[in-house]
Structures are given as structure tokens and as C-alpha cells.
Design an enzyme around this catalytic site. Structure first.
Site, PDB file in Angstrom:
ATOM      1  N   LYS A 155      28.585 -75.084 -13.093  1.00  0.00           N
ATOM      2  CA  LYS A 155      29.553 -74.531 -12.147  1.00  0.00           C
ATOM      3  C   LYS A 155      29.446 -73.008 -12.126  1.00  0.00           C
ATOM      4  O   LYS A 155      29.767 -72.336 -13.098  1.00  0.00           O
ATOM      5  CB  LYS A 155      30.990 -74.885 -12.564  1.00  0.00           C
ATOM      6  CG  LYS A 155      31.993 -74.424 -11.514  1.00  0.00           C
ATOM      7  CD  LYS A 155      33.403 -74.273 -12.075  1.00  0.00           C
ATOM      8  CE  LYS A 155      33.706 -72.883 -12.540  1.00  0.00           C
ATOM      9  NZ  LYS A 155      33.794 -71.873 -11.485  1.00  0.00           N
ATOM     10  N   GLY A 210      31.441 -65.516 -19.612  1.00  0.00           N
ATOM     11  CA  GLY A 210      32.496 -64.920 -18.796  1.00  0.00           C
ATOM     12  C   GLY A 210      33.340 -63.993 -19.644  1.00  0.00           C
ATOM     13  O   GLY A 210      32.876 -63.446 -20.650  1.00  0.00           O
ATOM     14  N   SER A 211      34.579 -63.841 -19.257  1.00  0.00           N
ATOM     15  CA  SER A 211      35.435 -62.856 -19.917  1.00  0.00           C
ATOM     16  C   SER A 211      36.012 -63.400 -21.230  1.00  0.00           C
ATOM     17  O   SER A 211      36.053 -64.613 -21.453  1.00  0.00           O
ATOM     18  CB  SER A 211      36.583 -62.481 -18.984  1.00  0.00           C
ATOM     19  OG  SER A 211      37.371 -63.631 -18.730  1.00  0.00           O
ATOM     20  N   THR A 216      39.106 -65.774 -20.608  1.00  0.00           N
ATOM     21  CA  THR A 216      38.773 -67.150 -20.216  1.00  0.00           C
ATOM     22  C   THR A 216      38.075 -67.867 -21.366  1.00  0.00           C
ATOM     23  O   THR A 216      38.301 -69.057 -21.589  1.00  0.00           O
ATOM     24  CB  THR A 216      37.888 -67.165 -18.952  1.00  0.00           C
ATOM     25  OG1 THR A 216      38.482 -66.330 -17.967  1.00  0.00           O
ATOM     26  CG2 THR A 216      37.749 -68.558 -18.394  1.00  0.00           C
ATOM     27  N   GLY A 217      37.237 -67.140 -22.105  1.00  0.00           N
ATOM     28  CA  GLY A 217      36.537 -67.748 -23.243  1.00  0.00           C
ATOM     29  C   GLY A 217      37.513 -68.353 -24.246  1.00  0.00           C
ATOM     30  O   GLY A 217      37.283 -69.433 -24.787  1.00  0.00           O
ATOM     31  N   CYS A 265      27.245 -57.453 -19.118  1.00  0.00           N
ATOM     32  CA  CYS A 265      28.082 -57.624 -20.320  1.00  0.00           C
ATOM     33  C   CYS A 265      27.667 -56.647 -21.399  1.00  0.00           C
ATOM     34  O   CYS A 265      28.505 -56.093 -22.100  1.00  0.00           O
ATOM     35  CB  CYS A 265      27.985 -59.051 -20.814  1.00  0.00           C
ATOM     36  SG  CYS A 265      26.290 -59.619 -21.003  1.00  0.00           S
TER      37      CYS A 265
HETATM   38  P1  NAD Z   1      35.693 -65.030 -15.816  1.00  0.00           P
HETATM   39  O1  NAD Z   1      35.995 -65.361 -17.232  1.00  0.00           O
HETATM   40  O2  NAD Z   1      36.784 -64.645 -14.913  1.00  0.00           O
HETATM   41  O3  NAD Z   1      34.967 -66.275 -15.109  1.00  0.00           O
HETATM   42  C1  NAD Z   1      33.793 -66.852 -15.606  1.00  0.00           C
HETATM   43  C2  NAD Z   1      33.709 -68.296 -15.156  1.00  0.00           C
HETATM   44  O4  NAD Z   1      34.773 -69.049 -15.743  1.00  0.00           O
HETATM   45  C3  NAD Z   1      33.851 -68.516 -13.653  1.00  0.00           C
HETATM   46  O5  NAD Z   1      32.928 -69.499 -13.263  1.00  0.00           O
HETATM   47  C4  NAD Z   1      35.277 -69.011 -13.515  1.00  0.00           C
HETATM   48  O6  NAD Z   1      35.495 -69.790 -12.366  1.00  0.00           O
HETATM   49  C5  NAD Z   1      35.420 -69.838 -14.767  1.00  0.00           C
HETATM   50  N1  NAD Z   1      36.793 -70.079 -15.211  1.00  0.00           N
HETATM   51  C6  NAD Z   1      37.913 -69.356 -14.938  1.00  0.00           C
HETATM   52  N2  NAD Z   1      38.987 -69.890 -15.562  1.00  0.00           N
HETATM   53  C7  NAD Z   1      38.532 -70.957 -16.267  1.00  0.00           C
HETATM   54  C8  NAD Z   1      39.138 -71.897 -17.156  1.00  0.00           C
HETATM   55  N3  NAD Z   1      40.448 -71.845 -17.449  1.00  0.00           N
HETATM   56  N4  NAD Z   1      38.358 -72.825 -17.727  1.00  0.00           N
HETATM   57  C9  NAD Z   1      37.040 -72.872 -17.494  1.00  0.00           C
HETATM   58  N5  NAD Z   1      36.398 -72.022 -16.654  1.00  0.00           N
HETATM   59  C10 NAD Z   1      37.139 -71.072 -16.051  1.00  0.00           C
HETATM   60  O7  NAD Z   1      34.562 -63.910 -15.901  1.00  0.00           O
HETATM   61  P2  NAD Z   1      33.895 -63.096 -14.683  1.00  0.00           P
HETATM   62  O8  NAD Z   1      34.876 -62.093 -14.182  1.00  0.00           O
HETATM   63  O9  NAD Z   1      33.281 -64.052 -13.723  1.00  0.00           O
HETATM   64  O10 NAD Z   1      32.699 -62.365 -15.437  1.00  0.00           O
HETATM   65  C11 NAD Z   1      32.782 -61.097 -15.997  1.00  0.00           C
HETATM   66  C12 NAD Z   1      32.875 -61.198 -17.512  1.00  0.00           C
HETATM   67  O11 NAD Z   1      31.767 -61.944 -18.026  1.00  0.00           O
HETATM   68  C13 NAD Z   1      32.809 -59.845 -18.188  1.00  0.00           C
HETATM   69  O12 NAD Z   1      33.761 -59.789 -19.226  1.00  0.00           O
HETATM   70  C14 NAD Z   1      31.402 -59.824 -18.785  1.00  0.00           C
HETATM   71  O13 NAD Z   1      31.250 -58.968 -19.881  1.00  0.00           O
HETATM   72  C15 NAD Z   1      31.213 -61.257 -19.148  1.00  0.00           C
HETATM   73  N6  NAD Z   1      29.792 -61.578 -19.283  1.00  0.00           N
HETATM   74  C16 NAD Z   1      29.295 -61.894 -20.528  1.00  0.00           C
HETATM   75  C17 NAD Z   1      27.940 -62.148 -20.692  1.00  0.00           C
HETATM   76  C18 NAD Z   1      27.359 -62.465 -22.037  1.00  0.00           C
HETATM   77  O14 NAD Z   1      26.267 -63.024 -22.089  1.00  0.00           O
HETATM   78  N7  NAD Z   1      28.006 -62.152 -23.138  1.00  0.00           N
HETATM   79  C19 NAD Z   1      27.094 -62.089 -19.589  1.00  0.00           C
HETATM   80  C20 NAD Z   1      27.635 -61.769 -18.342  1.00  0.00           C
HETATM   81  C21 NAD Z   1      28.983 -61.524 -18.201  1.00  0.00           C
END
Ligand code: NAD
Length: 469
Positions: free
Chosen positions: A168, A219-220, A223-224, A275
Site C-alpha cells: 500500500k 513512514g513517520s 505512525t510507526g 529520511c
Molecule cells: P506517514 O507515517 O504519515 O505515512 C506513511 C504511510 O503510512 C502512508 O502509506 C500512510 O497512508 C500510512 N498510514 C497512516 N496511518 C496509518 C496507520 N494508522 N496504520 C498503518 N498505516 C498508516 O509518513 P509520510 O508523511 O508519508 O512520510 C514521511 C516520513 O517518513 C518522514 O518522517 C520520513 O523521515 C519517514 N521516512 C523514513 C524512511 C526510512 O527508511 N527510515 C524513508 C523515507 C521516509
């Protein structure tokens, strides 16, 4: 606008009753629509992954062949898919095309990676082997900054290990992943890769779903943590690749001009939306003015514009909430007494463009230093005591990566060894490769991606103990 983007479920193109708009960040207008997966469609994708699993896990040669063929598709269609990434993500077409090529490089790396069985004992009493077994269906969830590549970072090792997947993408950038599902329909058996699109709700459904044994999430941090909590109930395995606030520490023997060019590159790649980009720079007091001036010069010379235009180096910020957040953090720093040595404001006109910004006369405690800005604004912080600078660099919940810069590379390496982060670079930043494990300490993540270690994250370790007595 069209309904040309379909999901891939069990090898077939699947549309949804509802769709959602995908905005071109260079215009701020909806440019395409993507399917909004229903709960029943997610169930169908999970069921397809489950049905495909037994045959897929049992034929390693077929898996390697399919991954190589998938790599070839990426190389052959890099520019075509690159246009889609530029449309939904905003990055310049050359960078977008390289992202697709990168996806091919990762697929090829894993197609050819040998994962030897480890024999830990072989004597008169027993032969004991460590074998990596696949887990089943993997739920993969990705963000919007490298929408295609970060999905492939999961797909290539997960599939090589013998798992199947439901992927997704972010609702801001679903198109390139939907396209990935489409172009691999002829390459992978039905059900091995299912791509579904939808909002955050769909991600939450996936992490709570009974089928997947593994959640691989990028992701963030916020959310993680939700993903980890959702996975706990069923003890699903998780890999979490989360946010960073990477420090770059400059030592007192650097050449300000030369180092500024490279630090700028490490901070502003993908318009700061990486990131592991440099997100704060620590500079010795004696060099501070020169380094700030040299960084400002880089920022003023940078060409910002629509990613489709020739010669553009930096596109827009990907989406409105992120654009507003960058503006808010910059405004907060300036209101607190910091100085914009370059930029400092949004660029007037349509789209989410922001001036490449260097923030000087700022210190730890300012939000732009302490939080992850994830955009084209870089704070530069003065230090007088190196030990204190290292403490400040480490003094956060983040721990993704960091870098130390010095003419004496051994001394710089000694300082880098004191950084609390997953990757400590010396005289470089963002040097990533498929063979290097990538992940974060502390709140920046759990587990790693890439290399054999990334593949192990998609396996369970099994001991095969054969008695000889
Ligand atoms: P986000 O956490 O908002 O979203 C990431 C994904 O999670 C999206 O697909 C979103 O739809 C999904 N999501 C949202 N709520 C959810 C839930 N409750 N359960 C499961 N999935 C859910 O992050 P973003 O704004 O899309 O990305 C930016 C962030 O990602 C930044 O903090 C960046 O540092 C991080 N990032 C980390 C890496 C890494 O490898 N460490 C790489 C790229 C980006």
C-alpha cells in the site's frame, strides 16, 4: 484525468467503486484519480497472497528469474514510470527516472544474492544448520518521498525470501506503485504482488488484518508507533523505517567552500524530503560565518521549479500539509531570533514551492533543530566545544544516520564512531546501497532494510538439528 490506474489483486487489474484525487504538487491541482480500496478488496488481496504463497515459496529458481525480469522492466520503462513519479511526487524527471533505475538495481541485487545455510555444528553427534524460512504474506506500507523505490526495498528481499506481498503506497503518491503492480503482472505469478491504494484507514486495516505475518513499514515515527501497537496483538513481526533528524558535524580543519557544496547536497536532495538527509549542521565558531555564507551561496544558486522543466534541480514540497509544516518551522525559527541567510519563505504562485532556506544564528531548542523538518530548510548551529556538539547531535529521540566532516579523515572517523545512529558517514552523507543495512537507532526504527540483513527481516530463523547418534 482518467481511471487508468487500477489496483493489482491476484494478477488482475481491479478498480474500486470510489476513487480519490492525486494532486500534482507543482500545480496544487488534482491531476489523476486512484482507486480507494474497499475492505472486501483488501481481504481479496490478502487471500490472493495467501493462495500464491505455497507455490512461490517452493521454487527459488523461479523467484530469482522473476526478480531479474522485474529489474529489466524497471530499466526498460524507467523514463515512462519516472514521468508518473514526477507528476505525483514533484521531483525533477531526471531524479524520478533514477529512482526507477534504482528500483531495478535493488531487484537485480536481490535476484543474485546468495543466502547460504549456516552450519554451526557438524561433528559426530549432530549436524546443526541455521535456515531462513519465509513468513507468508507481508503487508508493506510506504511514504511519499521515494514512492517507488521504498516499495521495491521491501518487495525485492521479501519476494526472494519466498513471501508474497500486499503493498500500500502513500495516498499522496499511489500512482507509481499502482503502475508497478501493472507492469509486473506478466512477470510475477498472480497473487505474489498485490497493490492496493487508499487512505491511512487502509494502512490501519492492513496492520490489524489476520493474514499477514509481517508488517514492513516506512513512514513517520508517530505512525510507526501505531503500527507497532497494532501488530502487537497478533505478535506480527515488524520492521519500522521511521523519521530522522540527521546531524552533520563539521570539524575545525574543513575547507568551508568545499564542504558546504557537499553538505548542501546531503541536505537538499529530493528537496530535503529524505529520511536520512542532513537536517542540522554543527559548525565550529571560527568557521561559522564562512560556512553559513557558502551554504547560502549554494541555496541561492539552486534552481527550483516544475520537475518537468529542463535544468530544474529541486521541485516542490510534495503535499500541502508538509509545505505548511516547513513554513511553520521556518517562521518559528525567524520569530525566535534566527536569521535566514538564504530563502526563508514560500515561493509565490501555484504549487507547493518553497525557497531553499539556510537558517543561521539558531540553536538547539528551536523547533527547526529539534524536530524533523523534512523539507528545504537547513538550520546551521555554532559550537565551541566538540564534545558538547556530539552530545547535542545525540541528544534526541532520533538515531537514523549522521555524518562527520574533516580533512583528517581518521579523526573524523573517531568522532563518527561516537554518533548514536544506524549509519555514521565520514566526509559523505546519503551514500546508500543495496548491500548496506539501513535502519535507525532509538525512535528512528526497528530492524533494517537492504543487504542480507534486510532479507533476514522477512524470514524466521529455523534450526535444523540432525542427530547422528
Ligand atoms: P506517514 O507515517 O504519515 O505515512 C506513511 C504511510 O503510512 C502512508 O502509506 C500512510 O497512508 C500510512 N498510514 C497512516 N496511518 C496509518 C496507520 N494508522 N496504520 C498503518 N498505516 C498508516 O509518513 P509520510 O508523511 O508519508 O512520510 C514521511 C516520513 O517518513 C518522514 O518522517 C520520513 O523521515 C519517514 N521516512 C523514513 C524512511 C526510512 O527508511 N527510515 C524513508 C523515507 C521516509
Amino acid at each position: 484525468m482518467s481511471d487508468k490506474y487500477a489496483m493489482t489483486i491476484d494478477g488482475a487489474a481491479v478498480r474500486a467503486p470510489d476513487t480519490f484525487g492525486v494532486v500534482d504538487p507543482a500545480t496544487g491541482e488534482v491531476a489523476e484519480r486512484a482507486p480507494e480500496a474497499s475492505r472486501a478488496q483488501l481481504d481479496a488481496a490478502m487471500a490472493a497472497g495467501q493462495a500464491a504463497y505455497p507455490a512461490w515459496r517452493s521454487d527459488e529458481a523461479a523467484r530469482r528469474k522473476a526478480l531479474l525480469a522485474a529489474a529489466d522492466v524497471m530499466f526498460a520503462r524507467a523514463e515512462e514510470i519516472g514521468h508518473i513519479i514526477t507528476l505525483e511526487q514533484g521531483k525533477p524527471l531526471s531524479d524520478a527516472t533514477m529512482e526507477v533505475v534504482g528500483a531495478g538495481v535493488w531487484l537485480k541485487y536481490y535476484a543474485e544474492l546468495e543466502v547460504p545455510v549456516e552450519v554451526i555444528q557438524d561433528d559426530d553427534s549432530a549436524r546443526v544448520e541455521i535456515v531462513r524460512r519465509p513468513m507468508g504474506v507481508v503487508a508493506a506500507i510506504t511514504p511519499w518521498n521515494y514512492p517507488l523505490l521504498l516499495g521495491v526495498w521491501k518487495l525485492a528481499p521479501a519476494l526472494l525470501a519466498g513471501n508474497t506481498m500486499v503493498l500500500k503506497p502513500s495516498p499522496f503518491t499511489p500512482l507509481s506503485s499502482l503502475k508497478l503492480g501493472e507492469v509486473l503482472r506478466d512477470v510475477l505469478p498472480p497473487g505474489v504482488l498485490n497493490v492496493v491504494s487508499g487512505g491511512d484507514r487502509l494502512g490501519a486495516w492492513m496492520t490489524a488484518h489476520e493474514v499477514p505475518r509481517k508488517i514492513s513499514f516506512t513512514g513517520s515515527v508517530a505512525t510507526g508507533k501505531r503500527v507497532a501497537a497494532a501488530a502487537a496483538d497478533d505478535l506480527k513481526r515488524v520492521t519500522l523505517e521511521l523519521g530522522g533528524n540527521d546531524p552533520a558535524i563539521l570539524l575545525d580543519d574543513v575547507d568551508p567552500e568545499a564542504v558546504a557544496a557537499r553538505v548542501f547536497g546531503g541536505a537538499f536532495q529530493n528537496n530535503g524530503q529524505v529520511c536520512s538527509a542532513i537536517k542540522r549542521v554543527y559548525v565550529p565558531a571560527a568557521l561559522y560565518g564562512d560556512v553559513v555564507d557558502a551554504l547560502a551561496e549554494q541555496a541561492l544558486a539552486a534552481r527550483v521549479g516544475n520537475g518537468r522543466d529542463e535544468g530544474v534541480q529541486y521541485g516542490p514540497v510534495n503535499n500541502r500539509p508538509q509545505y505548511e509544516r516547513v513554513g511553520e518551522l521556518v517562521a518559528d525559527a525567524l520569530a525566535g531570533g534566527a536569521r535566514a541567510a538564504a530563502g526563508g519563505a514560500p515561493i509565490r504562485g501555484p504549487g507547493y514551492f518553497f525557497e531553499p532556506t539556510i537558517i543561521a544564528d539558531v540553536a538547539d531548542g528551536a523547533r527547526i533543530v529539534d524536530e524533523e523538518q523534512f523539507g528545504p530548510a537547513l538550520p546551521v548551529i555554532k559550537y565551541t566545544d566538540l564534545d558538547e556538539a556530539i552530545d547535542r547531535a545525540n541528544g534526541t529521540h532520533f538515531g537514523l544516520s549522521g555524518s562527520v566532516w574533516g580533512t583528517d579523515a581518521d579523526r573524523a572517523a573517531d568522532v563518527a564512531a561516537r554518533l548514536e545512529c544506524g549509519t555514521a558517514w565520514v566526509n559523505t552523507h546519503l551514500a546508500l546501497g543495496p548491500n548496506q543495512p539501513f535502519g535507525g537507532f532509538k525512535w528512528s526504527g526497528v530492524g533494517v532494510e537492504n543487504g542480507p540483513w534486510g532479507l533476514y527481516g522477512f524470514t524466521e530463523m529455523q534450526v535444523v538439528h540432525r542427530s547422528k547418534q
